[in-house]
Design a protein around this motif. Structure first.
Motif, PDB file in Angstrom:
ATOM      1  N   PRO A  27       0.819  -1.225   0.000  1.00  0.00           N
ATOM      2  CA  PRO A  27       0.000   0.000   0.000  1.00  0.00           C
ATOM      3  C   PRO A  27       0.844   1.263   0.000  1.00  0.00           C
ATOM      4  N   GLN A  28       2.133   1.144   0.350  1.00  0.00           N
ATOM      5  CA  GLN A  28       3.024   2.313   0.349  1.00  0.00           C
ATOM      6  C   GLN A  28       3.506   2.670  -1.053  1.00  0.00           C
ATOM      7  N   GLU A  29       3.284   1.785  -2.036  1.00  0.00           N
ATOM      8  CA  GLU A  29       3.700   2.040  -3.420  1.00  0.00           C
ATOM      9  C   GLU A  29       2.497   1.897  -4.353  1.00  0.00           C
ATOM     10  N   PRO A  30       1.542   2.822  -4.294  1.00  0.00           N
ATOM     11  CA  PRO A  30       0.322   2.686  -5.102  1.00  0.00           C
ATOM     12  C   PRO A  30       0.576   2.658  -6.602  1.00  0.00           C
ATOM     13  N   ALA A  31       1.657   3.289  -7.061  1.00  0.00           N
ATOM     14  CA  ALA A  31       1.944   3.289  -8.499  1.00  0.00           C
ATOM     15  C   ALA A  31       2.240   1.877  -8.997  1.00  0.00           C
ATOM     16  N   LEU A  32       2.940   1.086  -8.195  1.00  0.00           N
ATOM     17  CA  LEU A  32       3.225  -0.291  -8.588  1.00  0.00           C
ATOM     18  C   LEU A  32       1.947  -1.116  -8.628  1.00  0.00           C
ATOM     19  N   VAL A  33       1.057  -0.864  -7.674  1.00  0.00           N
ATOM     20  CA  VAL A  33      -0.234  -1.563  -7.659  1.00  0.00           C
ATOM     21  C   VAL A  33      -1.022  -1.217  -8.919  1.00  0.00           C
ATOM     22  N   ASP A 243      12.787  -6.523 -11.660  1.00  0.00           N
ATOM     23  CA  ASP A 243      11.851  -6.016 -10.660  1.00  0.00           C
ATOM     24  C   ASP A 243      11.061  -4.852 -11.243  1.00  0.00           C
ATOM     25  N   TRP A 244       9.951  -4.518 -10.595  1.00  0.00           N
ATOM     26  CA  TRP A 244       9.097  -3.419 -11.034  1.00  0.00           C
ATOM     27  C   TRP A 244       9.555  -2.138 -10.352  1.00  0.00           C
ATOM     28  N   ARG A 245       9.835  -1.112 -11.154  1.00  0.00           N
ATOM     29  CA  ARG A 245      10.428   0.121 -10.627  1.00  0.00           C
ATOM     30  C   ARG A 245       9.616   1.344 -11.027  1.00  0.00           C
ATOM     31  N   LEU A 246       9.497   2.263 -10.082  1.00  0.00           N
ATOM     32  CA  LEU A 246       8.860   3.543 -10.363  1.00  0.00           C
ATOM     33  C   LEU A 246       9.935   4.526 -10.820  1.00  0.00           C
ATOM     34  N   LEU A 247       9.826   4.989 -12.053  1.00  0.00           N
ATOM     35  CA  LEU A 247      10.792   5.918 -12.629  1.00  0.00           C
ATOM     36  C   LEU A 247      10.203   7.323 -12.687  1.00  0.00           C
ATOM     37  N   ASP A 248      11.073   8.314 -12.682  1.00  0.00           N
ATOM     38  CA  ASP A 248      10.645   9.714 -12.817  1.00  0.00           C
ATOM     39  C   ASP A 248       9.568  10.063 -11.802  1.00  0.00           C
ATOM     40  N   LYS A 249       9.754   9.613 -10.550  1.00  0.00           N
ATOM     41  CA  LYS A 249       8.706   9.784  -9.543  1.00  0.00           C
ATOM     42  C   LYS A 249       8.425  11.246  -9.213  1.00  0.00           C
ATOM     43  N   ASN A 250       9.356  12.139  -9.520  1.00  0.00           N
ATOM     44  CA  ASN A 250       9.154  13.560  -9.228  1.00  0.00           C
ATOM     45  C   ASN A 250       8.505  14.322 -10.384  1.00  0.00           C
ATOM     46  N   ARG A 252       5.414  14.933 -13.359  1.00  0.00           N
ATOM     47  CA  ARG A 252       3.958  14.927 -13.320  1.00  0.00           C
ATOM     48  C   ARG A 252       3.397  13.567 -13.713  1.00  0.00           C
ATOM     49  N   GLN A 253       4.059  12.883 -14.647  1.00  0.00           N
ATOM     50  CA  GLN A 253       3.600  11.573 -15.083  1.00  0.00           C
ATOM     51  C   GLN A 253       4.727  10.550 -14.913  1.00  0.00           C
ATOM     52  N   PRO A 254       4.886  10.022 -13.710  1.00  0.00           N
ATOM     53  CA  PRO A 254       5.918   9.015 -13.492  1.00  0.00           C
ATOM     54  C   PRO A 254       5.607   7.739 -14.277  1.00  0.00           C
ATOM     55  N   LYS A 255       6.569   6.872 -14.376  1.00  0.00           N
ATOM     56  CA  LYS A 255       6.442   5.670 -15.192  1.00  0.00           C
ATOM     57  C   LYS A 255       6.915   4.467 -14.395  1.00  0.00           C
ATOM     58  N   VAL A 256       6.207   3.357 -14.538  1.00  0.00           N
ATOM     59  CA  VAL A 256       6.639   2.089 -13.950  1.00  0.00           C
ATOM     60  C   VAL A 256       7.212   1.228 -15.068  1.00  0.00           C
ATOM     61  N   SER A 257       8.363   0.646 -14.790  1.00  0.00           N
ATOM     62  CA  SER A 257       9.038  -0.169 -15.794  1.00  0.00           C
ATOM     63  C   SER A 257       9.412  -1.518 -15.199  1.00  0.00           C
ATOM     64  N   ALA A 258       9.345  -2.566 -16.023  1.00  0.00           N
ATOM     65  CA  ALA A 258       9.740  -3.902 -15.588  1.00  0.00           C
ATOM     66  C   ALA A 258      10.131  -4.716 -16.810  1.00  0.00           C
ATOM     67  N   VAL A 259      10.961  -5.724 -16.586  1.00  0.00           N
ATOM     68  CA  VAL A 259      11.278  -6.684 -17.635  1.00  0.00           C
ATOM     69  C   VAL A 259      10.555  -7.975 -17.289  1.00  0.00           C
ATOM     70  N   ILE A 260       9.651  -8.385 -18.157  1.00  0.00           N
ATOM     71  CA  ILE A 260       8.824  -9.564 -17.927  1.00  0.00           C
ATOM     72  C   ILE A 260       9.067 -10.563 -19.049  1.00  0.00           C
ATOM     73  N   GLY A 261       8.454 -11.734 -18.942  1.00  0.00           N
ATOM     74  CA  GLY A 261       8.614 -12.763 -19.962  1.00  0.00           C
ATOM     75  C   GLY A 261       7.315 -13.012 -20.701  1.00  0.00           C
ATOM     76  N   ALA A 262       7.428 -13.423 -21.958  1.00  0.00           N
ATOM     77  CA  ALA A 262       6.248 -13.748 -22.758  1.00  0.00           C
ATOM     78  C   ALA A 262       6.541 -14.960 -23.626  1.00  0.00           C
ATOM     79  N   VAL A 263       5.592 -15.873 -23.660  1.00  0.00           N
ATOM     80  CA  VAL A 263       5.675 -17.032 -24.546  1.00  0.00           C
ATOM     81  C   VAL A 263       4.671 -16.825 -25.670  1.00  0.00           C
ATOM     82  N   THR A 264       5.168 -16.823 -26.896  1.00  0.00           N
ATOM     83  CA  THR A 264       4.300 -16.687 -28.067  1.00  0.00           C
ATOM     84  C   THR A 264       4.308 -17.986 -28.853  1.00  0.00           C
TER      85      THR A 264
END
Length: 282
Positions: A27-33, A243-250, A252-264
């Motif tokens: 709950p302390q990181e609502p952007a990640l949620v 891991d999931w990271r909050l970027l540019d938190k300061n 107006r429009q911060p961004k969350v970035s992560a490296v995930i996997g996908a099977v196609t």
């Protein structure tokens, strides 16, 4: 490595499985949620998606399923349950499961007390490491990754204690407030210990990797927060989720970035790839 804004691809009908790790939701990181909810919306829009894997450290800390289940058992108001930060996640995950996507959850080093009763709320299933995933004719070994960091002797000792069923029984029978105090104390001690450790000690050990990959064609894990593709042996690769990271938190429009996997999959073949997932916060 491919890069997508959200998970919308040029070939949505070919995405069959999505793999994520190290979200560290709280709950302390609502952007990640909110970013996780955005990913679930993307998953709901993928017409052929069959599985979502969460490979550990889904939560920053998990003190037991009764953290949330107590809201259902006790005579709490519906408004209180709806206001809980986990409720939107459960609602969205349940919708994904109803749509036909399996949700498979693995323990990490921060949420090893997560239980099947919580997963039952959205139709999920706990899986245990090592877990085998077939991608075409290739056998991928899935694990969280902390067991591979064998150079960190103190952590491995701690891990053996915490994964012992008797230890977990002892903790889960403590009042929630007591568990919270224990968790805070352990987190402070871990931060102090990690501050004095060399970086390589907290990374995977090459010998442990080669042993783990012996009976598999590839190894996939998270935990280290160092996303990359490594050549584990002459003919086998090791994939690391981020891991999931909050970027540019300061901004107006911060961004969350992560490296995930996908099977196609298509008519000819199946393929695994790492994907950079980004979500702009509004």
């Amino acid at each position: 490595m491919q890069s997508f804004n959200h998970l919308m691809t040029t070939r949505p009908h070919e995405v069959r499985q999505v793999l994520i790790s190290d979200l560290h939701l709280s709950p302390q990181e609502p952007a990640l949620v909110q970013a996780f909810l955005a990913l679930l919306d993307d998953c709901l829009a993928l017409p052929a998606l069959k599985r979502l894997y969460i490979l550990g450290d889904w939560f920053e800390v998990w003190l037991g399923d009764d953290m949330y289940l107590s809201l259902l058992k006790e005579k709490r108001s519906e408004a209180e349950r709806q206001a809980h930060w986990l409720t939107p996640l459960i609602v969205k995950l349940k919708k994904l499961r109803v749509a036909g996507c399996e949700i498979l959850v693995m323990h990490g080093n921060r949420d090893f007390l997560l239980g099947q009763p919580f997963c039952n709320l959205f139709g999920g299933e706990l899986i245990y490491e090592p877990y085998n995933l077939m991608v075409g004719q290739q056998n991928y070994r899935l694990e969280h990754g902390d067991a591979l960091c064998t150079d960190d002797k103190k952590y491995q000792f701690f891990r053996r204690i915490m994964r012992n069923p008797l230890t977990q029984w002892y903790l889960l029978n403590k009042p929630l407030e007591k568990r919270l105090a224990i968790a805070n104390k352990m987190r402070q001690k871990s931060q102090q210990n990690n501050a004095s450790k060399a970086a390589h000690i907290m990374d995977v050990n090459d010998v442990a990797v080669r042993q783990a990959i012996t009976a598999s064609d590839a190894l996939l894990h998270g935990h280290t927060h160092r996303p990359d593709i490594h050549q584990a042996t002459t003919d086998k690769k090791r994939y690391v989720l981020g891991d999931w990271r909050l970027l540019d938190k300061n901004k107006r429009q911060p961004k969350v970035s992560a490296v995930i996997g996908a099977v196609t999959e298509n008519d000819d073949d199946a393929e695994f790839s790492l994907v950079e997932f980004t979500c702009n916060m509004i």
